[in-house]
Design a protein around this motif. Structure first.
Motif, mmCIF file in Angstrom:
data_model
loop_
_atom_site.group_PDB
_atom_site.id
_atom_site.type_symbol
_atom_site.label_atom_id
_atom_site.label_comp_id
_atom_site.label_asym_id
_atom_site.label_seq_id
_atom_site.Cartn_x
_atom_site.Cartn_y
_atom_site.Cartn_z
ATOM 1 N N MET A 487 -13.205 -11.322 -47.635
ATOM 2 C CA MET A 487 -14.155 -12.338 -47.185
ATOM 3 C C MET A 487 -15.051 -12.779 -48.341
ATOM 4 S SD MET A 487 -17.295 -11.772 -44.500
ATOM 5 C CE MET A 487 -16.242 -11.068 -43.240
ATOM 6 N N LEU A 488 -15.605 -11.816 -49.070
ATOM 7 C CA LEU A 488 -16.507 -12.131 -50.163
ATOM 8 C C LEU A 488 -15.776 -12.820 -51.315
ATOM 9 C CD1 LEU A 488 -18.665 -8.872 -50.195
ATOM 10 C CD2 LEU A 488 -19.265 -11.100 -49.244
ATOM 11 N N ALA A 489 -14.530 -12.421 -51.562
ATOM 12 C CA ALA A 489 -13.752 -13.072 -52.614
ATOM 13 C C ALA A 489 -13.494 -14.535 -52.270
ATOM 14 C CB ALA A 489 -12.435 -12.331 -52.831
ATOM 15 N N ALA A 490 -13.216 -14.814 -50.985
ATOM 16 C CA ALA A 490 -12.993 -16.199 -50.564
ATOM 17 C C ALA A 490 -14.254 -17.030 -50.752
ATOM 18 C CB ALA A 490 -12.535 -16.235 -49.110
ATOM 19 N N PHE A 491 -15.397 -16.472 -50.363
ATOM 20 C CA PHE A 491 -16.657 -17.189 -50.570
ATOM 21 C C PHE A 491 -16.900 -17.428 -52.059
ATOM 22 C CE2 PHE A 491 -18.490 -15.657 -46.319
ATOM 23 C CZ PHE A 491 -18.405 -16.918 -45.750
ATOM 24 N N ALA A 492 -16.613 -16.437 -52.894
ATOM 25 C CA ALA A 492 -16.837 -16.576 -54.331
ATOM 26 C C ALA A 492 -15.974 -17.686 -54.920
ATOM 27 C CB ALA A 492 -16.571 -15.246 -55.036
ATOM 28 N N ARG A 493 -14.726 -17.770 -54.480
ATOM 29 C CA ARG A 493 -13.852 -18.845 -54.978
ATOM 30 C C ARG A 493 -14.407 -20.222 -54.605
ATOM 31 N NH1 ARG A 493 -9.990 -15.169 -52.868
ATOM 32 N NH2 ARG A 493 -8.877 -14.077 -54.548
ATOM 33 N N HIS A 494 -15.037 -20.300 -53.435
ATOM 34 C CA HIS A 494 -15.580 -21.574 -52.971
ATOM 35 C C HIS A 494 -17.049 -21.752 -53.352
ATOM 36 C CE1 HIS A 494 -12.373 -23.390 -50.491
ATOM 37 N NE2 HIS A 494 -11.925 -22.140 -50.425
ATOM 38 N N THR A 495 -17.512 -20.982 -54.319
ATOM 39 C CA THR A 495 -18.885 -21.136 -54.802
ATOM 40 C C THR A 495 -18.889 -22.068 -56.001
ATOM 41 O OG1 THR A 495 -19.592 -18.972 -53.994
ATOM 42 C CG2 THR A 495 -20.860 -19.929 -55.792
ATOM 43 N N PHE A 496 -19.724 -23.098 -55.930
ATOM 44 C CA PHE A 496 -19.846 -24.080 -57.000
ATOM 45 C C PHE A 496 -21.298 -24.112 -57.463
ATOM 46 C CE2 PHE A 496 -20.545 -28.637 -58.213
ATOM 47 C CZ PHE A 496 -19.766 -28.630 -59.364
ATOM 48 N N MET A 523 -23.741 -14.104 -51.655
ATOM 49 C CA MET A 523 -23.481 -14.519 -53.032
ATOM 50 C C MET A 523 -24.658 -14.140 -53.935
ATOM 51 S SD MET A 523 -20.456 -15.725 -52.809
ATOM 52 C CE MET A 523 -20.277 -14.401 -51.596
ATOM 53 N N HIS A 524 -25.858 -14.208 -53.381
ATOM 54 C CA HIS A 524 -27.045 -13.842 -54.159
ATOM 55 C C HIS A 524 -27.053 -12.344 -54.465
ATOM 56 C CE1 HIS A 524 -30.992 -14.329 -55.814
ATOM 57 N NE2 HIS A 524 -31.578 -13.583 -54.894
ATOM 58 N N LEU A 525 -26.577 -11.537 -53.539
ATOM 59 C CA LEU A 525 -26.456 -10.104 -53.807
ATOM 60 C C LEU A 525 -25.423 -9.831 -54.897
ATOM 61 C CD1 LEU A 525 -26.508 -8.459 -50.249
ATOM 62 C CD2 LEU A 525 -28.140 -8.049 -52.102
ATOM 63 N N LEU A 526 -24.322 -10.577 -54.878
ATOM 64 C CA LEU A 526 -23.267 -10.369 -55.867
ATOM 65 C C LEU A 526 -23.673 -10.877 -57.246
ATOM 66 C CD1 LEU A 526 -20.152 -11.377 -53.735
ATOM 67 C CD2 LEU A 526 -20.762 -9.071 -54.495
ATOM 68 N N GLU A 527 -24.420 -11.998 -57.261
ATOM 69 C CA GLU A 527 -24.834 -12.596 -58.527
ATOM 70 C C GLU A 527 -26.250 -13.146 -58.370
ATOM 71 O OE1 GLU A 527 -25.935 -13.508 -61.619
ATOM 72 O OE2 GLU A 527 -23.834 -12.890 -61.888
ATOM 73 N N PRO A 528 -27.254 -12.454 -58.895
ATOM 74 C CA PRO A 528 -28.655 -12.846 -58.703
ATOM 75 C C PRO A 528 -29.003 -14.227 -59.248
ATOM 76 C CG PRO A 528 -28.520 -10.577 -59.447
ATOM 77 C CD PRO A 528 -27.139 -11.140 -59.569
ATOM 78 N N LYS A 529 -28.180 -14.794 -60.130
ATOM 79 C CA LYS A 529 -28.481 -16.110 -60.697
ATOM 80 C C LYS A 529 -28.189 -17.243 -59.711
ATOM 81 C CE LYS A 529 -27.581 -14.645 -65.459
ATOM 82 N NZ LYS A 529 -26.725 -14.841 -66.674
ATOM 83 N N THR A 530 -27.519 -16.943 -58.615
ATOM 84 C CA THR A 530 -27.226 -17.973 -57.614
ATOM 85 C C THR A 530 -28.474 -18.241 -56.773
ATOM 86 O OG1 THR A 530 -26.484 -16.348 -55.991
ATOM 87 C CG2 THR A 530 -24.810 -17.232 -57.494
ATOM 88 N N PRO A 531 -28.505 -19.363 -56.051
ATOM 89 C CA PRO A 531 -29.655 -19.635 -55.177
ATOM 90 C C PRO A 531 -29.892 -18.493 -54.200
ATOM 91 C CG PRO A 531 -28.312 -21.595 -55.388
ATOM 92 C CD PRO A 531 -27.551 -20.494 -56.067
ATOM 93 N N ALA A 532 -31.156 -18.180 -53.988
ATOM 94 C CA ALA A 532 -31.522 -17.076 -53.095
ATOM 95 C C ALA A 532 -31.242 -17.450 -51.654
ATOM 96 C CB ALA A 532 -32.986 -16.719 -53.276
#
Length: 809
Positions: A487-496, A523-532
């Motif tokens: 699930m998280l990998a799918a969201f990550a692929r669709h993160t722009f 996504m914010h937990l996986l990568e803090p640089k993304t929008p909170a």
């Protein structure tokens, strides 16, 4: 009256009144059939005229005990849709007036989901006796109008259950040039009609509201969602010339403004969403562990005050506090409220039960709450085939697993106790649930998620999977963790650029601001640089065996062009550094096409099996089998993105105006599903809206104020931002429209329309002008006879009508 569509737009209304409705015995193992049965009982038939025209007066109570009020705003559909957690009965009275220049027989349509009776000048003209969930019904009427004033009275009755569609509309088909519309109690209503016109005339330009001249009463401007307090602007909106509008600078950064007028004790208000002021929020200079701890602490602070305030997910925040070794004065009250939601079997009470069982597994409750929780758990209704009646949805993908794991955990906790509604022992309950959980896991492992990429619902599914991971043995625990990883990998692929931008099987209005969606917190937990972001479901990650797969964050920034199946859907994704285009195809055109079989129509199937439940859900929600011309629900079909807060898409609205509360809504889902095909950086969409749907236009979400620049050239719209380019062509002339949003919407006023979208970048074309010229040379064409869209680049798409437009309901 809306002269373009013919819908009547002015009413006095009394209600809605919502009262308790006895659910009666559940006579079916099929939840849809049971609710249809309840709808057949809820409406009073053969009603007499509920009110005479001369007795309708603003502020006076009707027979419902509710005062008559002026309805504003009204798009043409009188819409009192709401979400009902428990069963109830909805009743509403409405009245409008038609003035005819001469006697005329006017053809009209009554649109409704509810049971509706219509009287014209005291005589019953139309009657719809049974409410439906979908599709909306259309009843032909002939309005035999006398010269002068004609009074229409409408009585609406409906079953309140989950997303209750309490909607009706009256549409005139002819004679509009000879008719004018008003409301009863003419003299008292005149100031309200004037205020209606004044509020509807508000404009917006470059940070300024454009206020119409000569307000009919005291008017105010407030910031936020409610018409409270604020600044009086009555004198400000009086210009030197009565034809002028008055510019008024609003606060920089305000996400919402509300302009309202006061007439006596009544207010009419217009809410304005300032989309350009809604931007992603970032945490500066933090690492993953810090972000996780901050998010958990933020959740723990919710509801921690000295004074109890009811919160929908108050129990979850108690769990967050207790996991951090904290206590708050009102924790027991929050737990008690959740127990009340479980005891009443509110819709989504399975969520609170999942939280309660998790809380009880990790912490000890006070004795009185422990005893009450035990009674609630043993008497709960864990499936639609068990004894009882309520408004709960069991069959969607997230609810199904949630009920399964709650059943398993409850049975395991009380193995030697009797479960009232199934008649099973706890051990038997546990064994039955184990089989269902294994079926659910196996199905998703084989076919993928049905509620694919749903940035709201998949957080719920994650919560259920975390309970599987933490409170079941192997191999189920590891299988659940693997599905969360996928699930998280799918969201990550669709993160722009940090935001999840994806076609989704189920979505809400957050579709227009993707960085606000619940799964953004993941996504914010996986990568803090993304929008909170934040979600109450993050609480389930606390004290969990499951560990976040931080490596999938590498997928967020990587360019990718791919296609894949999930459920019965075929998803395409083209993500580049400057733009992103993604969609789900309608219909499937991949080869070979493999679909799972819908067994819900088969005789003798096991209605307790997960295969049946999944098929049943497809009948109700239409989650992944996409075909043109089928009635839609919450599916979001395509996105183009030039930034993490700048997205463009088209859809066929499920209702006539924003903020109506429907599913499908104005910006999310589709009333009627389009044909969609993506090829690289090009996408086409064709809409054919049959006459049996009241919304006769499609529209484009095109947020001009989010772009660096935009242009219009004939049937083309062009935009650019940060070196990313977009061009969109429509077969119909696009008309700008402002509603809750300004400068974001273009409508195509035709039941048949085609869109062609092309994306590019500075690296590919050199500059924006070159891109624009390249798009113009593609010369898209749409043939309304063959329903084919073509362009000179070889792209083609044909709309193939699908015969089953009811999505099986």
């Amino acid at each position: 009256m809306d002269k373009q569509s013919g819908f009547l737009t002015h009413y006095l209304v009394s209600g809605p009144r919502i009262s308790h409705f006895d659910g009666h015995a559940n006579r079916s193992q099929n939840g849809i059939q049971y609710e249809q049965y309840l709808r057949s009982l809820v409406a009073d038939r053969n009603q007499e005229l509920p009110v005479r025209a001369e007795d309708i007066a603003l502020g006076k109570a009707s027979k419902l005990g509710e005062p008559w009020e002026f309805l504003y705003p009204c798009s043409g559909l009188v819409n009192f849709s709401h979400f009902a957690l428990t069963l109830g009965k909805v009743e509403l009275l409405a009245s409008t007036v038609l003035h005819a220049d001469e006697e005329v027989d006017a053809a009209a349509l009554l649109w409704t989901y509810a049971a509706v009776d219509v009287w014209l000048n005291g005589e019953k003209t139309a009657s719809v006796q049974d409410p439906v969930y979908k599709p909306i019904g259309k009843t032909a009427m002939t309005l035999r109008l006398r010269k002068g004033e004609n009074n229409l009275v409408v009585s609406m009755q409906n079953l309140a259950v989950r997303d209750t569609r309490s909607i009706f509309g009256i549409q005139l088909l002819d004679g509009l040039d000879k008719l004018t519309a008003g409301v009863p109690d003419t003299e008292a209503a005149a100031p309200f009609l004037s205020l209606d016109r004044w509020l509807s005339g508000i404009g917006y330009r470059e940070g300024q509201l454009l206020l119409p001249p000569d307000p009919p009463c005291r008017v105010f401007l407030a910031y936020g969602d409610e018409a409270e307090g604020g600044q009086e602007i009555t004198d400000i909106s009086i210009p030197g010339s009565i034809e002028e509008s008055v510019p008024f600078q609003i606060h920089d950064g305000a996400p919402f403004a509300v302009v309202y007028g006061v007439i006596g004790d009544n207010k009419l208000s217009r809410k304005i969403e300032l989309l350009h002021n809604q931007r992603p929020v970032y945490r500066e200079g933090v690492d993953r562990e810090t972000v996780k701890n901050e998010l958990f602490r933020e959740l723990a602070q919710i509801g921690a005050g000295e004074v109890f305030q009811p919160l929908r997910f108050g129990l979850f925040y108690v769990l967050a506090r207790w996991n951090l070794g904290l206590r708050a004065p009102c924790d027991e009250q929050h737990i008690s409220r959740a127990l009340g939601q479980i005891e009443q079997r509110e819709d989504c009470s399975d969520f609170f039960l999942a939280g309660l069982l998790r809380l009880m597994a990790q912490h000890e409750l006070p004795e009185a709450l422990e005893q009450r929780a035990e009674r609630a758990i043993l008497s709960y209704r864990y499936w639609m085939t068990e004894e009882g009646s309520d408004a709960m949805c069991f069959w969607s993908e997230n609810h199904a697993l949630m009920f399964y794991i709650c059943t398993y955990m409850a049975g395991k906790k009380y193995r030697d106790r009797h479960f009232d509604r199934s008649g099973r022992s706890g051990l038997e309950v546990e064994e039955v649930a184990l089989g269902k959980i294994r079926e659910w896991l196996e199905d998703v492992e084989q076919w993928g998620f049905e509620e694919f990429l749903s940035a709201d619902y998949m957080c719920v599914t994650m919560g259920a999977l975390l309970n599987v991971a933490d409170y079941m043995d192997e191999p189920e625990s590891s299988r659940a963790m693997a599905l969360i990883d996928s699930m998280l990998a799918a969201f990550a692929r669709h993160t722009f650029r940090g935001s999840i931008i994806a076609p989704q099987a189920r979505i809400y209005r957050s579709v227009i601001l993707p960085f606000t969606q619940a799964a953004q917190s993941l996504m914010h937990l996986l990568e803090p640089k993304t929008p909170a972001g934040n979600s109450e479901w993050l609480v389930f990650l606390m004290n969990s065996r499951y560990h976040l797969p931080y490596s999938v964050s590498e997928l967020m920034d990587a360019p990718l062009e791919t296609a894949y199946r999930t459920g019965n859907a075929w998803v395409k994704l083209n993500k580049q550094s400057r733009y992103m285009l993604t969609s789900v195809q309608s219909p499937r055109w991949d080869e070979p096409q493999v679909f799972w079989d819908n067994i819900s129509f088969d005789e003798g199937v096991d209605v307790e099996s997960n295969d049946y439940v999944k098929s049943f859900n497809e009948r109700f929600h239409g989650t992944t089998r996409f075909e043109p011309g089928v009635y839609g629900y919450q599916q979001h079909m395509w996105y183009a993105a030039l930034d993490n807060d700048t997205v463009i898409f088209s859809n066929h609205p499920g209702e006539l105006a924003d903020e109506g509360g429907m599913r499908p809504g104005y910006w999310y889902g589709n009333g009627i599903m389009p044909a969609i095909r993506q090829a690289g950086s090009v996408l086409g969409a064709i809409y054919e809206i049959a006459d049996d749907h009241p919304v006769a236009f499609t529209h484009l979400f095109f947020p001009e104020d989010k772009l660096d620049g935009f242009e219009r050239d004939g049937h083309w719209l062009f935009g650019h931002k940060d070196g990313g380019y977009i061009g969109i062509w429509c077969s119909e002339g696009l008309t700008p429209h402002d509603d809750l949003l300004f400068h974001c919407e273009y409508r195509a006023y035709n039941r048949l329309s085609a869109y062609y979208c092309k994306l590019g970048s500075r690296e590919e074309y050199g500059n924006f002008n070159a891109f624009r010229e390249a798009c113009l040379s593609l010369a898209p064409q749409f043939n309304p006879r063959t329903l084919m869209l073509e362009a000179s680049d070889g792209y083609s798409l044909t709309f193939i009508r699908h015969t089953n437009k009811t999505q099986y309901v």
